[in-house]
Design a protein around this motif. Sequence first.
Motif, short mmCIF file in Angstrom:
data_model
loop_
_atom_site.label_atom_id
_atom_site.label_comp_id
_atom_site.label_asym_id
_atom_site.label_seq_id
_atom_site.Cartn_x
_atom_site.Cartn_y
_atom_site.Cartn_z
N ALA A 33 0.58 -1.02 -0.02
CA ALA A 33 -0.25 -0.10 -0.36
C ALA A 33 0.83 0.76 0.34
CB ALA A 33 -1.10 -0.21 1.14
N VAL A 34 1.94 0.90 0.91
CA VAL A 34 3.37 1.73 0.32
C VAL A 34 3.38 3.06 -0.91
CG1 VAL A 34 5.50 3.03 0.97
CG2 VAL A 34 4.54 1.31 2.77
N PHE A 35 2.96 2.18 -1.67
CA PHE A 35 3.66 2.48 -3.76
C PHE A 35 1.82 2.95 -4.18
CE2 PHE A 35 6.47 -0.83 -2.15
CZ PHE A 35 7.46 0.33 -2.84
N THR A 36 0.97 3.26 -2.95
CA THR A 36 -0.18 3.96 -4.07
C THR A 36 -0.52 4.55 -3.52
OG1 THR A 36 -1.56 2.25 -3.67
CG2 THR A 36 -0.29 1.50 -5.28
N ALA A 37 -0.78 5.07 -1.91
CA ALA A 37 -0.96 6.10 -1.20
C ALA A 37 -0.80 7.48 -0.87
CB ALA A 37 -0.07 5.84 0.50
N SER A 38 -1.23 8.45 -1.00
CA SER A 38 -1.07 9.20 -1.54
C SER A 38 0.06 10.10 0.07
CB SER A 38 -2.21 10.15 -0.90
OG SER A 38 -2.95 9.86 0.32
N GLU A 39 0.18 11.43 0.16
CA GLU A 39 1.02 11.95 0.72
C GLU A 39 0.60 11.68 2.03
OE1 GLU A 39 3.39 16.44 1.76
OE2 GLU A 39 3.33 15.88 -0.27
N ALA A 40 -0.91 12.74 2.42
CA ALA A 40 -1.59 12.36 3.12
C ALA A 40 -1.64 11.30 3.69
CB ALA A 40 -2.68 13.77 3.59
N ASP A 41 -2.45 9.94 3.33
CA ASP A 41 -2.24 8.82 4.13
C ASP A 41 -0.30 9.10 4.78
OD1 ASP A 41 -4.42 8.24 3.39
OD2 ASP A 41 -4.51 7.25 1.52
N LEU A 42 0.48 8.81 4.30
CA LEU A 42 1.89 8.40 4.43
C LEU A 42 1.48 9.09 5.72
CD1 LEU A 42 3.77 8.44 1.14
CD2 LEU A 42 3.53 6.66 1.78
N ARG A 43 1.36 10.11 5.56
CA ARG A 43 1.65 11.41 7.08
C ARG A 43 0.99 10.48 8.02
NH1 ARG A 43 2.90 17.08 5.87
NH2 ARG A 43 2.87 17.97 7.84
N GLU A 51 8.77 15.51 5.24
CA GLU A 51 9.71 15.28 4.33
C GLU A 51 10.47 14.06 3.39
OE1 GLU A 51 14.77 15.98 4.60
OE2 GLU A 51 14.09 16.62 6.19
N VAL A 52 10.14 12.67 5.22
CA VAL A 52 9.84 11.71 3.94
C VAL A 52 9.37 10.94 3.37
CG1 VAL A 52 9.87 9.42 5.56
CG2 VAL A 52 11.23 10.84 6.68
N ILE A 56 9.10 8.76 0.22
CA ILE A 56 9.04 7.63 -0.62
C ILE A 56 8.26 8.28 -1.83
CG2 ILE A 56 6.89 6.58 -0.08
CD1 ILE A 56 7.84 7.18 2.49
N LEU A 57 7.39 9.19 -2.25
CA LEU A 57 6.71 8.88 -3.52
C LEU A 57 8.07 9.86 -4.85
CD1 LEU A 57 3.97 11.86 -2.41
CD2 LEU A 57 3.70 9.56 -2.81
N ALA A 58 9.07 10.24 -3.69
CA ALA A 58 9.61 10.57 -4.97
C ALA A 58 10.38 9.12 -5.64
CB ALA A 58 11.15 11.45 -4.79
N GLN A 59 10.44 8.71 -4.44
CA GLN A 59 11.73 7.24 -4.91
C GLN A 59 10.66 6.01 -4.98
OE1 GLN A 59 14.92 6.13 -1.96
NE2 GLN A 59 13.67 7.82 -0.71
N ARG A 60 9.30 6.02 -5.23
CA ARG A 60 8.10 4.81 -5.71
C ARG A 60 8.53 4.63 -7.27
NH1 ARG A 60 2.64 5.83 -2.73
NH2 ARG A 60 2.50 7.21 -4.54
N GLY A 61 8.90 5.47 -8.00
CA GLY A 61 9.16 5.15 -9.21
C GLY A 61 10.54 4.79 -9.87
N GLU A 62 11.78 5.09 -9.48
CA GLU A 62 12.69 4.71 -9.32
C GLU A 62 13.19 3.18 -8.71
OE1 GLU A 62 15.26 7.70 -6.94
OE2 GLU A 62 14.31 9.17 -8.30
N VAL A 63 12.77 3.26 -7.88
CA VAL A 63 13.21 1.49 -7.30
C VAL A 63 12.20 0.03 -7.81
CG1 VAL A 63 13.53 2.25 -4.78
CG2 VAL A 63 11.40 1.49 -5.15
N ASP A 64 13.62 -0.80 -7.80
CA ASP A 64 12.92 -1.50 -9.17
C ASP A 64 12.98 -3.49 -8.52
OD1 ASP A 64 12.17 -3.82 -11.46
OD2 ASP A 64 13.10 -2.57 -12.64
N PRO A 65 12.56 -3.80 -7.49
CA PRO A 65 12.63 -4.84 -7.00
C PRO A 65 12.92 -5.85 -8.09
CG PRO A 65 10.44 -4.58 -6.28
CD PRO A 65 11.09 -3.48 -7.78
#
Length: 373
Positions: A33-43, A51-52, A56-65
Amino acid sequence: MTRREALIALNMMTALGPVRVRNLTAALGSPEAVFTASEADLRRAEGIGAEVARGILAQRGEVDPVAEEERARKHGAHIITQEEAEYPAALKQIYDPPLALYVRGTLVKEDRHAIAVVGTRHATHYGQSVADKLSYQLARTGFTVVSGLARGIDTAAHRAALKGEGRTLAVLGSALDKLYPEENEELAETIAEHGAVISEYTMGREPDRTTFPYRNRVVSGLSMGIVVVEAGVKSGAVITATGALEQGRTVFAVPGRVDQPSARGTHMLIKQGARLCEGIDDILQEFELLIPPSQAEKVKSMPKRPDVNLNQDEQVVVKALWKGGLDVDALARAAGLKSSQISALLLGLEMKRVVRILPGRVVELRDDLRPEA
């Protein structure tokens, strides 16, 4: 994205760690769910500020498991997460268990009976000898020996466990493909064949001042108890021992000479309540219910080293050391062999308990193999 892939991806993100991911999972319902949550949900998760959350939002599209798993496979490793049966049960019990482990080799159920042997990188001859004897006997008793693959005591512990034909686990303070120190690369290869080399760091992560102290909790977390052999008061080994106490592990400390700085850390631990360790019996008494009596008696009567057969090159090296210890370069010249040959021969001779390597890479024969004067 699967739960497994989510954990691998979250482990790849900066400014996140096991505790924050646990809080995110509790708030959102799952790691995915971390990969679809909004900033408000994450907080909404504890410890996740603006800041954190933006990180997370900035890195979601960069990490490739998926790509990360392929990088691990190319290096002969596989990744396990907290969701999998192979993940060590003891490690799950600590406050901040790694989200994922990169493993070269195998983790087996017998590794639950593990003892960590750690200490200073600047070990004395005495410290090397104690670490060698204890780790060899632990391995022969059936314990898995855990350490950090650092120079000094860690290296002595791993090598002695291999000599004892037992299992050993090396926990790195770097990525598997950025192994440190580099001179232990051959040792790491051997450990992977008789245990595992482990890291929680993503491929490509260089070691730094933060990675080594952080990995120490994994060394102790994998173990039922930890033995500290020589350590400064503010050393990584003492940090590991302190973390082990917080994790509910038994801490043993080996006494040293009162005039040696490397003994101050172990003496401090003894004053603070660590168990005095003068030999294998002190460890066996603590865990006697795990050891068959016949096996314990076998260890007590164990010879200093097993009988060995030496090939022609090994005999040449032994003869070159008859007059006394030599550094590796001088030994190569005395034996008439190339440096690359000497390195391979020394590893084999150490495993056969024929030679020992002292600080400064000085090689000498063990006492019971020296020719009589």
